[in-house]
Design a protein around this motif. Structure first.
Motif, PDB file in Angstrom:
ATOM      1  N   ARG A 180       1.017  -1.193  -0.166  1.00  0.00           N
ATOM      2  CA  ARG A 180       0.106   0.094   0.123  1.00  0.00           C
ATOM      3  C   ARG A 180       0.706   1.253   0.081  1.00  0.00           C
ATOM      4  O   ARG A 180       1.929   1.119   0.729  1.00  0.00           O
ATOM      5  CB  ARG A 180      -0.895   0.166   0.999  1.00  0.00           C
ATOM      6  N   ILE A 181       0.476   2.317  -0.726  1.00  0.00           N
ATOM      7  CA  ILE A 181       1.209   3.701  -0.576  1.00  0.00           C
ATOM      8  C   ILE A 181       0.140   4.401  -0.116  1.00  0.00           C
ATOM      9  O   ILE A 181      -1.332   4.626  -0.589  1.00  0.00           O
ATOM     10  CB  ILE A 181       1.353   4.157  -2.202  1.00  0.00           C
ATOM     11  N   ALA A 182       0.163   5.544   0.754  1.00  0.00           N
ATOM     12  CA  ALA A 182      -0.807   6.318   1.482  1.00  0.00           C
ATOM     13  C   ALA A 182      -0.318   7.649   0.964  1.00  0.00           C
ATOM     14  O   ALA A 182       0.844   8.118   0.749  1.00  0.00           O
ATOM     15  CB  ALA A 182      -0.605   6.345   2.987  1.00  0.00           C
ATOM     16  N   ILE A 183      -1.195   8.567   0.324  1.00  0.00           N
ATOM     17  CA  ILE A 183      -1.221   9.726  -0.162  1.00  0.00           C
ATOM     18  C   ILE A 183      -1.949  10.463   0.908  1.00  0.00           C
ATOM     19  O   ILE A 183      -3.168  10.291   1.174  1.00  0.00           O
ATOM     20  CB  ILE A 183      -1.720  10.044  -1.557  1.00  0.00           C
ATOM     21  N   VAL A 184      -1.253  11.434   1.473  1.00  0.00           N
ATOM     22  CA  VAL A 184      -2.025  12.161   2.615  1.00  0.00           C
ATOM     23  C   VAL A 184      -1.813  13.685   2.599  1.00  0.00           C
ATOM     24  O   VAL A 184      -1.082  14.261   2.049  1.00  0.00           O
ATOM     25  CB  VAL A 184      -1.470  11.615   4.173  1.00  0.00           C
ATOM     26  N   ASP A 228      -1.190  19.354  -4.063  1.00  0.00           N
ATOM     27  CA  ASP A 228      -2.406  18.941  -3.197  1.00  0.00           C
ATOM     28  C   ASP A 228      -2.585  17.398  -3.540  1.00  0.00           C
ATOM     29  O   ASP A 228      -1.619  16.728  -4.505  1.00  0.00           O
ATOM     30  CB  ASP A 228      -3.722  19.504  -3.947  1.00  0.00           C
ATOM     31  N   ALA A 229      -3.286  16.728  -2.849  1.00  0.00           N
ATOM     32  CA  ALA A 229      -3.517  15.385  -2.827  1.00  0.00           C
ATOM     33  C   ALA A 229      -3.847  14.742  -4.005  1.00  0.00           C
ATOM     34  O   ALA A 229      -3.406  13.748  -4.590  1.00  0.00           O
ATOM     35  CB  ALA A 229      -4.290  14.845  -1.741  1.00  0.00           C
ATOM     36  N   ALA A 244       3.663  12.379   1.662  1.00  0.00           N
ATOM     37  CA  ALA A 244       2.821  13.557   2.440  1.00  0.00           C
ATOM     38  C   ALA A 244       2.580  14.469   1.379  1.00  0.00           C
ATOM     39  O   ALA A 244       3.669  15.354   0.897  1.00  0.00           O
ATOM     40  CB  ALA A 244       3.765  14.080   3.610  1.00  0.00           C
ATOM     41  N   THR A 245       1.602  15.373   1.248  1.00  0.00           N
ATOM     42  CA  THR A 245       1.268  16.335   0.160  1.00  0.00           C
ATOM     43  C   THR A 245       0.992  17.796   1.098  1.00  0.00           C
ATOM     44  O   THR A 245       0.843  17.529   2.173  1.00  0.00           O
ATOM     45  CB  THR A 245       0.071  16.242  -0.790  1.00  0.00           C
ATOM     46  N   GLY A 246       0.862  18.726   0.124  1.00  0.00           N
ATOM     47  CA  GLY A 246       0.408  19.978   0.831  1.00  0.00           C
ATOM     48  C   GLY A 246      -0.873  20.136   1.101  1.00  0.00           C
ATOM     49  O   GLY A 246      -1.313  21.311   1.039  1.00  0.00           O
ATOM     50  N   GLY A 296      -8.148  14.715   2.818  1.00  0.00           N
ATOM     51  CA  GLY A 296      -7.420  14.550   1.515  1.00  0.00           C
ATOM     52  C   GLY A 296      -6.440  13.427   1.694  1.00  0.00           C
ATOM     53  O   GLY A 296      -5.395  13.643   1.345  1.00  0.00           O
ATOM     54  N   ASN A 297      -6.814  12.443   2.021  1.00  0.00           N
ATOM     55  CA  ASN A 297      -6.088  11.052   2.336  1.00  0.00           C
ATOM     56  C   ASN A 297      -6.648   9.824   1.589  1.00  0.00           C
ATOM     57  O   ASN A 297      -7.869   9.710   1.439  1.00  0.00           O
ATOM     58  CB  ASN A 297      -5.837  10.693   3.848  1.00  0.00           C
TER      59      ASN A 297
END
Length: 140
Positions: free
Chosen positions: A25-29, A49-50, A122-124, A130-131
């Motif tokens: 798994r890849i988390a984009i947060v 942004d995510a 980890a995005t801005g 937005g996860n």
């Protein structure tokens, strides 16, 4: 620079995506997510942004089609039926990539799954919720 790659796909991010195996798994947060406290591998995309991060990742990452819920998002606390704006964007991007829309899981379940993720991006992203967690598939 490489041809044909989204500029958000940094060397660290490409390495993580290529190193992950089927089922990882890849988390984009978002910017509020406690990424440093929950990541085994942390990759930062602070100016993105995510949804932009997801779009870039979907351009190179196959999404698992063996399991029913290869994409997971965090439920809205106190209103699990709500669909945040960021999740609407994620659903649209996933459909465009031929994947199923994400399923929402309770907040603490999402945190636990993110702690086990192969990598956390980890995005801005400033929008709440937005996860998203993606399960890597196979290249046929």
């Amino acid at each position: 620079m490489l041809l044909g790659l989204d500029p958000l796909l940094t060397p660290d991010l490409l390495h993580a995506l290529a190193s992950a195996g089927h089922g990882d798994r890849i988390a984009i947060v978002d910017a509020n997510f406690p990424a440093a406290a929950n990541a085994r591998r942390l990759i930062r995309l602070p100016g993105a942004d995510a949804a932009a991060g997801l779009r870039a990742i979907l351009s190179v990452l196959p999404i698992d089609d063996f399991e029913p819920d290869p994409a997971l998002v965090m439920e809205v606390v106190g209103d699990p039926a709500a669909t945040p704006e960021a999740v609407t964007d994620f659903s649209r991007l996933l459909r465009g990539a031929g994947a199923v829309p994400p399923r929402a899981v309770p907040r603490h379940d999402f945190y636990a799954l993110a702690r086990e993720a192969f990598a956390v991006v980890a995005t801005g992203e400033r929008r709440l919720y937005g996860n998203i967690l993606l399960t890597k598939g196979v290249v046929r």
